[in-house]
Design an enzyme around this catalytic site. Sequence first.
Site, PDB file in Angstrom:
ATOM      1  N   ASP A 202      49.004  18.607  13.847  1.00 13.32           N
ATOM      2  CA  ASP A 202      48.975  19.400  15.076  1.00 13.32           C
ATOM      3  C   ASP A 202      49.107  20.868  14.697  1.00 13.32           C
ATOM      4  O   ASP A 202      50.168  21.318  14.260  1.00 13.32           O
ATOM      5  CB  ASP A 202      50.121  18.996  16.008  1.00 13.32           C
ATOM      6  CG  ASP A 202      50.002  17.560  16.480  1.00 13.32           C
ATOM      7  OD1 ASP A 202      48.862  17.149  16.776  1.00 13.32           O
ATOM      8  OD2 ASP A 202      51.029  16.861  16.536  1.00 13.32           O
ATOM      9  N   LEU A 203      48.045  21.615  14.863  1.00  9.73           N
ATOM     10  CA  LEU A 203      47.970  22.989  14.374  1.00  9.73           C
ATOM     11  C   LEU A 203      49.110  23.845  14.917  1.00  9.73           C
ATOM     12  O   LEU A 203      49.298  23.949  16.134  1.00  9.73           O
ATOM     13  CB  LEU A 203      46.621  23.599  14.755  1.00  9.73           C
ATOM     14  CG  LEU A 203      46.357  25.030  14.273  1.00  9.73           C
ATOM     15  CD1 LEU A 203      46.329  25.079  12.750  1.00  9.73           C
ATOM     16  CD2 LEU A 203      45.050  25.557  14.856  1.00  9.73           C
ATOM     17  N   ASP A 204      49.855  24.459  14.001  1.00  4.34           N
ATOM     18  CA  ASP A 204      50.936  25.395  14.334  1.00  4.34           C
ATOM     19  C   ASP A 204      52.031  24.770  15.204  1.00  4.34           C
ATOM     20  O   ASP A 204      52.735  25.474  15.919  1.00  4.34           O
ATOM     21  CB  ASP A 204      50.390  26.651  15.032  1.00  4.34           C
ATOM     22  CG  ASP A 204      49.527  27.490  14.099  1.00  4.34           C
ATOM     23  OD1 ASP A 204      49.654  27.313  12.865  1.00  4.34           O
ATOM     24  OD2 ASP A 204      48.737  28.306  14.592  1.00  4.34           O
ATOM     25  N   GLU A 205      52.172  23.451  15.153  1.00  5.05           N
ATOM     26  CA  GLU A 205      53.183  22.786  15.973  1.00  5.05           C
ATOM     27  C   GLU A 205      54.139  21.940  15.139  1.00  5.05           C
ATOM     28  O   GLU A 205      54.829  21.068  15.668  1.00  5.05           O
ATOM     29  CB  GLU A 205      52.508  21.931  17.052  1.00  5.05           C
ATOM     30  CG  GLU A 205      51.727  22.758  18.063  1.00  5.05           C
ATOM     31  CD  GLU A 205      51.170  21.923  19.207  1.00  5.05           C
ATOM     32  OE1 GLU A 205      51.609  20.767  19.358  1.00  5.05           O
ATOM     33  OE2 GLU A 205      50.303  22.431  19.939  1.00  5.05           O
TER      34      GLU A 205
END
Length: 288
Positions: free
Chosen positions: A230-233
Site C-alpha cells: 500500500d503506497l506510502d501507508e
Amino acid sequence: MSNPQSQHFVLKASSPATSGVIAKVTTYLAGHGCYISELSQFDDQETGHFFMRAVCEITEGDHTIDSIEAGFGDVAESFDMKFSFHDSKQPVKTLIMVSQHDHCLDDLLYRHRKGELAIEITAIVSNHLDLRPMAEREGIRFIYLPVTKENKPQQEEELMKVIDETKTDLVVLARYMQILSNKLCASLRGRAINIHHSFLPGFKGARPYYQAFDRGVKLIGATAHYVTADLDEGPIIDQAVQRVDHTYGPKQLTATGRDTETVALAKAVQLHTQHRVFLDGNKTVIFS
C-alpha cells in the site's frame, strides 16, 4: 563500570501477553552472566501482544552472545515468543536506493561519516546516474539499475541478488522515485524504509510543494515508514513537522520539505539500526 572489551547486545522479544515473561527472561539473562543496563516493555492491550527490548552486557563467565542466544530458545518456546539478538558493535548492513534528489542521500552519508548511524553501506542503487559521483566520492559501490515498465521485474530480481550477495539487512529508499512491486515489498517486509512528504491535507502527484503553496498550508511534514504494497501507508517509524506561513513561496516550501525529509528519514534509520522498532500489525512500537 562497563568494560569496553566485554560483549554488548540487544535482545528484542515479542509474545502473546501473559504473566511471568519479564521474570523468566531477566532470570535467564542474569543466570548467564548478563548485566541488564536498559529494559523497556509494552503491553498492547488491544492486540494482546507484549514487546520487550533489553540492552545487556556479558560480565561473567565464558558466555558469548551466540551461546546465550542458543540457550534462549527454551525460554522463548514456553511463551510462544519471537526474538532476536543483535551484537551492539556490529553495524547494520544497509543498502541505499536513490533517484535524482540528493538531499536525503547526502544527509545519510554525512551522518554515517560522523558516526551517528550504526550502518555499513553495502551499495547505493539508482535508476539514474545523477548521484553516481556522490557515491564514488565516498568510495561506495554504485549500481545503476534503470527501470522501465518492461524490465521492472528483471531489475527487481537484480536488486534482490545484490541484497542477498551483500547480506544487506536494511534497505533505505532515500527519495527513490519508483514504486516497488508487491512481491518485492513482501520480500523486504520490516527491513525497507521509505520517506515521503506528508501535508495536512495530503498532496499527491507532481509538484506537491506548489500544490501546498496554492492551498496556503501552515505545516510542512515528512513521514518515514516501512515499505508495504500500500503506497506510502506502511507502519510509521518517525515524522517531522515544521510550521510555515504566507510568506513562504513554493521554493521556500520545497527547501523546508527537504529539511523535514532528511530529519525524519535519519531518525527512522537510527531507531531501526538501534533495534528499537517492533512491528505491531500496521503500527510500530518504538522504545526510544
